[in-house]
Design an enzyme around this catalytic site. Structure first.
Site, mmCIF file in Angstrom:
data_model
loop_
_atom_site.group_PDB
_atom_site.id
_atom_site.type_symbol
_atom_site.label_atom_id
_atom_site.label_comp_id
_atom_site.label_asym_id
_atom_site.label_seq_id
_atom_site.Cartn_x
_atom_site.Cartn_y
_atom_site.Cartn_z
ATOM 1 N N ASP A 17 0.842 -1.197 0.000
ATOM 2 C CA ASP A 17 0.000 0.000 0.000
ATOM 3 C C ASP A 17 0.877 1.248 0.000
ATOM 4 O O ASP A 17 1.700 1.441 0.899
ATOM 5 C CB ASP A 17 -0.870 -0.018 1.266
ATOM 6 C CG ASP A 17 -1.819 1.160 1.321
ATOM 7 O OD1 ASP A 17 -2.962 1.017 0.852
ATOM 8 O OD2 ASP A 17 -1.418 2.241 1.821
ATOM 9 N N TYR A 77 3.038 9.788 0.186
ATOM 10 C CA TYR A 77 4.134 9.151 0.938
ATOM 11 C C TYR A 77 5.511 9.425 0.314
ATOM 12 O O TYR A 77 6.537 9.117 0.925
ATOM 13 C CB TYR A 77 3.943 7.629 1.018
ATOM 14 C CG TYR A 77 2.653 7.143 1.633
ATOM 15 C CD1 TYR A 77 1.784 8.005 2.288
ATOM 16 C CD2 TYR A 77 2.290 5.802 1.560
ATOM 17 C CE1 TYR A 77 0.595 7.545 2.840
ATOM 18 C CE2 TYR A 77 1.109 5.334 2.110
ATOM 19 C CZ TYR A 77 0.258 6.212 2.741
ATOM 20 O OH TYR A 77 -0.916 5.740 3.277
ATOM 21 N N LYS A 124 -2.981 6.148 -4.113
ATOM 22 C CA LYS A 124 -4.033 7.083 -3.676
ATOM 23 C C LYS A 124 -3.798 8.464 -4.291
ATOM 24 O O LYS A 124 -2.651 8.898 -4.408
ATOM 25 C CB LYS A 124 -4.037 7.235 -2.150
ATOM 26 C CG LYS A 124 -4.091 5.915 -1.411
ATOM 27 C CD LYS A 124 -4.146 6.075 0.099
ATOM 28 C CE LYS A 124 -3.845 4.748 0.767
ATOM 29 N NZ LYS A 124 -2.423 4.480 0.976
ATOM 30 N N HIS A 137 -7.664 9.705 -1.300
ATOM 31 C CA HIS A 137 -6.965 9.627 -0.008
ATOM 32 C C HIS A 137 -7.786 10.223 1.150
ATOM 33 O O HIS A 137 -7.864 9.642 2.219
ATOM 34 C CB HIS A 137 -5.606 10.340 -0.122
ATOM 35 C CG HIS A 137 -4.579 9.828 0.823
ATOM 36 N ND1 HIS A 137 -3.245 9.719 0.523
ATOM 37 C CD2 HIS A 137 -4.688 9.377 2.086
ATOM 38 C CE1 HIS A 137 -2.585 9.230 1.551
ATOM 39 N NE2 HIS A 137 -3.434 9.014 2.516
#
Ligand code: A2P
Length: 296
Positions: free
Chosen positions: A61, A66, A91, A124
């Site tokens: 994931d 990120y 996302k 998200h």
């Protein structure tokens, strides 16, 4: 919107990290995933994902937020396991909401990952009324429309949302052709989102748990420690198993090899109904973020 209902993923008992839940569109999703938030160092990310895959994880994931998509993609492409045996989630970040912006953001993420499709793509965070006044509804609907386009173009095998409560899903469904297949939410024994869980169960939407260990907060809980001791397991394993037994898909993150292994080793015991109930009843802790009030 299609009311297509299938056998509920929740009914399935999972016995190994390779077992899958089935989304309502028939796509199989490995029942535990490897979370990669806060693994932004390139070498750490590649090493952690390689370790996870070696230890049996097949579900990774990530998210553009990120800032590790290149490393995750590199790890996925160099791990030696065929792409079709892996499940990769991405996302769309908040600054990319809207129809055209989401399509462009997806394209950028896919290129960074070095992949030609994603298995699952999520919104998200919902746009909320606090930040967007009355526009929150159309912003979410347009973003969802872009995800439906990616799905119908075959660029993603499944689509869903993250951090959505029923209020946000209900407005999506007013204009959606299909409902989300997944809702990824903050979830652990100290934070059970009953309203969202009930809504998603009724709609056959799979719940994924981010921060399934409560970012470590659960690990200090004395009740959990007592129960874990009975099973000769750690509190982290207890939390993850508790989530699986609820039909929820946990996404633990770790950069430490022994913890990545420990978090995958949760299929050799069953928590009794009495202990499940005792875990359900531990004291609550505040959520890290509230989707109605975040302003990012
Ligand atoms: P680390 O990466 O140093 O192992 P969550 O998934 O709930 O957000 O929790 C993630 C945090 O918990 C990270 O700080 C991670 O640190 C730590 N963690 C992950 N797995 C374990 C484990 N099995 N035991 C203790 N801490 C863990």
């Amino acid at each position: 919107m299609s009311s297509n209902r299938r056998k509920k993923h929740r009914i399935k008992k999972v016995n190994s990290i390779n077992d899958c839940y089935e989304l309502y569109n028939g796509v199989k999703i490995p029942c535990e995933g490897f979370g990669t938030y806060l693994i932004d160092d390139e070498d750490d990310a590649i090493r952690a994902v390689h370790t996870a895959i070696r230890m049996g994880y097949r579900h990774i994931d990530t998210a553009s937020y990120y800032q590790n998509e290149e490393s995750i993609g590199h790890a996925v492409n160099s791990c030696g396991v065929p792409r079709e045996q892996l499940f990769v989630t991405g996302k769309v970040w908040n600054s990319d909401r809207g129809y055209d912006q989401t399509l462009a953001a997806f394209d950028k993420s896919l290129k960074k990952l070095g992949l030609d499709y994603m298995d699952l793509y999520l919104i998200h965070w919902p746009a909320n009324p606090k930040q967007y006044r009355e526009d929150w509804i159309t912003i979410n609907q347009k973003t969802w429309k872009a995800l439906e386009k990616l799905y119908s173009d075959g660029l993603v095998r499944a689509i869903g949302v993250s951090n959505f409560t029923p209020k946000y899903m209900e407005v999506l469904m007013e204009t959606a052709k299909m409902r989300p297949m997944v809702d990824q939410i903050e979830y652990h024994p100290g934070l059970m989102r009953d309203e969202t869980i009930t809504f998603c169960a009724e709609q056959d939407i799979l719940i994924e748990a981010w921060s399934p260990l409560g970012r470590g907060a659960m690990l200090k809980n004395e009740t959990l420690a007592k129960i874990a001791k009975k099973y000769h397991i750690t509190v982290a394993q207890l939390c993850l198993r508790w989530e699986l037994q609820k039909g929820i898909l946990p996404l633990p993150k770790s950069v430490k090899d022994y913890r990545i292994r420990e978090n995958a080793d949760i299929f050799h015991f069953d928590i009794t109904p009495e202990d499940m109930q005792a875990i359900d009843s531990i004291e609550r802790v505040p959520a890290k973020h509230n989707p109605d009030t975040v302003i990012f």
